[in-house]
Design a protein around this motif. Sequence first.
Motif, mmCIF file in Angstrom:
data_model
loop_
_atom_site.group_PDB
_atom_site.id
_atom_site.type_symbol
_atom_site.label_atom_id
_atom_site.label_comp_id
_atom_site.label_asym_id
_atom_site.label_seq_id
_atom_site.Cartn_x
_atom_site.Cartn_y
_atom_site.Cartn_z
ATOM 1 N N GLU A 1 0.831 -1.195 0.000
ATOM 2 C CA GLU A 1 0.000 0.000 0.000
ATOM 3 C C GLU A 1 0.871 1.254 0.000
ATOM 4 N N GLY A 2 0.485 2.203 -0.840
ATOM 5 C CA GLY A 2 1.178 3.479 -0.875
ATOM 6 C C GLY A 2 2.414 3.492 -1.732
ATOM 7 N N SER A 3 2.845 2.329 -2.257
ATOM 8 C CA SER A 3 4.038 2.311 -3.106
ATOM 9 C C SER A 3 3.655 2.637 -4.536
ATOM 10 N N GLN A 4 4.613 3.013 -5.313
ATOM 11 C CA GLN A 4 4.389 3.350 -6.709
ATOM 12 C C GLN A 4 4.768 2.160 -7.582
ATOM 13 N N ALA A 5 3.989 1.969 -8.608
ATOM 14 C CA ALA A 5 4.261 0.832 -9.489
ATOM 15 C C ALA A 5 5.533 1.028 -10.289
ATOM 16 N N SER A 6 5.832 2.252 -10.662
ATOM 17 C CA SER A 6 6.996 2.500 -11.503
ATOM 18 C C SER A 6 8.271 2.457 -10.679
ATOM 19 N N GLY A 7 9.340 2.055 -11.324
ATOM 20 C CA GLY A 7 10.645 2.074 -10.690
ATOM 21 C C GLY A 7 10.941 0.882 -9.812
ATOM 22 N N GLN A 8 10.058 -0.099 -9.745
ATOM 23 C CA GLN A 8 10.293 -1.274 -8.912
ATOM 24 C C GLN A 8 10.432 -2.492 -9.812
ATOM 25 N N ARG A 9 11.648 -2.913 -10.000
ATOM 26 C CA ARG A 9 11.956 -4.001 -10.918
ATOM 27 C C ARG A 9 11.349 -5.316 -10.443
ATOM 28 N N VAL A 10 10.775 -6.075 -11.370
ATOM 29 C CA VAL A 10 10.311 -7.441 -11.117
ATOM 30 C C VAL A 10 11.103 -8.347 -12.051
ATOM 31 N N ASP A 11 12.113 -9.030 -11.507
ATOM 32 C CA ASP A 11 12.989 -9.859 -12.332
ATOM 33 C C ASP A 11 12.764 -11.349 -12.115
ATOM 34 N N GLY A 12 11.749 -11.709 -11.335
ATOM 35 C CA GLY A 12 11.383 -13.107 -11.148
ATOM 36 C C GLY A 12 9.875 -13.238 -11.126
ATOM 37 N N LEU A 13 9.323 -14.160 -11.931
ATOM 38 C CA LEU A 13 7.869 -14.275 -12.038
ATOM 39 C C LEU A 13 7.519 -15.675 -12.521
ATOM 40 N N ALA A 14 6.655 -16.380 -11.771
ATOM 41 C CA ALA A 14 6.225 -17.723 -12.175
ATOM 42 C C ALA A 14 4.997 -18.116 -11.365
ATOM 43 N N PHE A 15 4.148 -18.969 -11.944
ATOM 44 C CA PHE A 15 2.970 -19.472 -11.248
ATOM 45 C C PHE A 15 3.333 -20.736 -10.474
ATOM 46 N N VAL A 16 2.930 -20.763 -9.190
ATOM 47 C CA VAL A 16 3.123 -21.949 -8.357
ATOM 48 C C VAL A 16 2.021 -22.965 -8.641
ATOM 49 N N ASN A 17 0.812 -22.487 -8.851
ATOM 50 C CA ASN A 17 -0.313 -23.308 -9.286
ATOM 51 C C ASN A 17 -1.210 -22.419 -10.145
ATOM 52 N N GLU A 18 -2.446 -22.804 -10.365
ATOM 53 C CA GLU A 18 -3.301 -22.020 -11.256
ATOM 54 C C GLU A 18 -3.666 -20.656 -10.698
ATOM 55 N N ASP A 19 -3.439 -20.437 -9.408
ATOM 56 C CA ASP A 19 -3.840 -19.160 -8.819
ATOM 57 C C ASP A 19 -2.681 -18.393 -8.198
ATOM 58 N N VAL A 20 -1.738 -19.077 -7.578
ATOM 59 C CA VAL A 20 -0.694 -18.418 -6.790
ATOM 60 C C VAL A 20 0.491 -18.061 -7.681
ATOM 61 N N VAL A 21 0.930 -16.791 -7.561
ATOM 62 C CA VAL A 21 2.061 -16.282 -8.332
ATOM 63 C C VAL A 21 3.220 -16.016 -7.379
ATOM 64 N N ALA A 22 4.422 -16.402 -7.794
ATOM 65 C CA ALA A 22 5.643 -16.062 -7.062
ATOM 66 C C ALA A 22 6.371 -14.984 -7.845
ATOM 67 N N SER A 23 6.732 -13.881 -7.170
ATOM 68 C CA SER A 23 7.448 -12.790 -7.832
ATOM 69 C C SER A 23 8.565 -12.304 -6.930
ATOM 70 N N LYS A 24 9.590 -11.709 -7.549
ATOM 71 C CA LYS A 24 10.771 -11.264 -6.813
ATOM 72 C C LYS A 24 11.274 -9.957 -7.401
ATOM 73 N N GLY A 25 11.861 -9.136 -6.530
ATOM 74 C CA GLY A 25 12.495 -7.905 -6.968
ATOM 75 C C GLY A 25 11.598 -6.703 -6.934
ATOM 76 N N ASN A 26 10.406 -6.820 -6.343
ATOM 77 C CA ASN A 26 9.439 -5.736 -6.373
ATOM 78 C C ASN A 26 9.570 -4.812 -5.170
ATOM 79 N N GLY A 27 10.748 -4.357 -4.882
ATOM 80 C CA GLY A 27 10.946 -3.437 -3.780
ATOM 81 C C GLY A 27 11.079 -4.116 -2.438
ATOM 82 N N GLY A 28 10.780 -5.425 -2.378
ATOM 83 C CA GLY A 28 10.923 -6.153 -1.123
ATOM 84 C C GLY A 28 12.285 -6.786 -1.057
#
Length: 755
Positions: free
Chosen positions: A598-625
């Motif tokens: 909440e309150g973060s900006q979408a721009s400027g936050q790199r997402v360099d890892g992205l994959a589905f664990v199952n049909e609903d759950v997404v795993a992502s990395k590099g998004n400012g965390g």
Amino acid sequence: LDRSGCPYSRIPEVLRGPPPPQPPSLRPGGQGAGAGLQGPLGLVVRTRGTRPAEPLPSGHLRCGARAAPPPGLRQLRAPAADSGVAGSAERRRRQYCQRRPRLLAMGPLSPQLLMERGRPKSGRLGRIRSLDLSGLELLSEHLDPKLLSRLKQLQELDLSNNQLEMLPDNLGLSHLRILRCCNNQLGDVTALCQFPQLEELSLEGNPFLTVNDNLKVSFLLPKLRKVNGKDASSTSSQVENLNRELTSRVTAHWEKFMASLSPEEETEKAQADFVRSAVRDVRYGPESLSEFTRWRVRMISEELVASGGTQVHEADIPEKSPKATAIQGPRARPVACKRPDDVPLNRSPYKRVCTSPLAQVEGRPTGSDGSQPTLKLEPLYFLQCHSKNNSPQDLNTQLWACAFEPACEEGHTGATSQSVATCGGEAVCVIDCQTGIVLHKYKVPGEEFFSVAWTALTVVTQAGHKKRWNVLAAAGLRGQVRLLHVRAGFCCGVIRAHKKAIATLCFSPTHETHLFTASYDKRIILWDIGVPNEDYTFQASQLLTLDTTSTPLRLCPVASCPDAYLLAGCEGGCCCWDVRLDQPQKRRVCEVEFIFSEGSQASGQRVDGLAFVNEDVVASKGNGGLGTICLWSWSQTWVSRGSQSTVTVVVLARLQWSPTELAYFSLSTCPDEGIVLCGDEEGSVWIYDVRHILMQQPPLPATPQAPTQILKWPQPRALSQPVTRTMVNTVVANPTFTYLTALTDSNIVAIWERY
């Protein structure tokens, strides 16, 4: 002939006028038999057996004193003494017309053609020793065994550049020593057993033949010395070792199977069950040779059943001095593509951006929590197969992406792949994880490959038969996609997809010919590569263009609706596009941008890892965390979207990862096992079994969840020195999590096996 080329005798007399003067050398010098031709000085030159001109069947002209018979028509006897010229011509015309239908019904092979193309020249087929039938567009049914069996002394046969899908049985060429079948459509080599004396064989350019067929050829032809111009002794030694081990294993399986039978079971049914169980259960050697091993297991089992289990005859393979004693797969010849011109290419931005000094991870967990058992993995191989100029000194080539080949047996229970494609530098390699053998290597000088992806295509041959192809797409610095048929060892096509480097690509999980490419030109393009044509080349067409505001790094079709939406991790965040093809717009912008707090900006936050664990759950990395991997729900996030163009994701859990600020460590998932994988800057592999996390009731713990296991870098030795540190760019496991492959920054492919 008149000046227009028409026979003068066919022009109406009213129009033609007097006959044109004939050249002196062809002026008639007399009439009847024994007449001659008058030369330029008035001398009469007699010709033996010269006869008066006779009309020929329509469409044939006489040139000089003798007329050649129509093609395919035998030389007819001279007319009887009491018959006139007109009667003789009429008989010839009737006989020619009677023969014509039978001639047209014959295939393209005829005795006349064989004698014309055979060597030495002879009027008898039985004397021909060498025959060239290349380039005649022959089909398999055109090879007539009755005709070819008359070539009793044939030793060399060339069938290259035709359309043969198989060789007929019983061709009767028992003395054949050299056979060339290049550039055909052969899909089976078992018919070659009818040539026991064969010493040299050429099968290049048959796209449906694989490494397994090379082994079958070596087994079926014990006297074979050369295959495709190369010495066959190494393959023969490999076949001998495989056959010996398979015979031993099938025999042991027979003893175990017979001991488990009850006396009342029917013998015939039990024997049939044994053959099926042996083919299913007896395994040996790498998966890339599984077709050959199953073929031999069936043969050995049937022989064992036929003999009542009293004896098993090993293959009658002559003893040869092998050049290599280890079982190793035949290596495909590398295919090199040269640049079409000398225009220099602008190198894309360096793939790894270091924003701070290497961070040391302290307090790293050494195992899993008490609820999850530790996975047992052991390192198998560490390979330097992407070295520049094959130099062992190269520990600098960066390796970027890998993907496991689709299972060969579609729908087979437990079928999985153990062949993995890797890319980095100027090479793409296909490695057998069980043996560590590089099965195929494809090099493009001056290229730098960043991404690979597999698809399985159904190809229909010219005869209407369906074949299954595994095609590998590889792309990188030059912005071109190369479509490789790795089993046959050639490049089927090149798509000039982008003007700048391609960062990543992926195939649609529902449409085998749909390919997404993402480039540094800030565009994602959906292609339909189609299926290979009769020349086994692709004709790709562009379906959609998706514009991005930053460089796309990872592509991921939404698992629950892959034909409708595409997710992409970009330098500026995570975006989603509508990719439905029934919409009129062919060029589209991002429909939704996702933010992760909440309150973060979408721009400027790199997402360099992205994959589905199952049909609903997404795993992502590099998004400012920093130091975490985020698990979030696609369905819950999409429902809460409404009409907004920026949506905060519904986070399910966060996973603890390395606190490094380095970028471009790609994560992957193993959906069937519920596992998330990611490498780090110290060569370690982080493994998360997230099934127990996703089953917990909300609210989930606010602190990041510890990994199930961390595989430390094993520090292999290179150049007599241990490689103590490296960066693992990508980690991928096969669907059953039997093998795990990690690619590093130091030109090392590391393979682990689960036990």
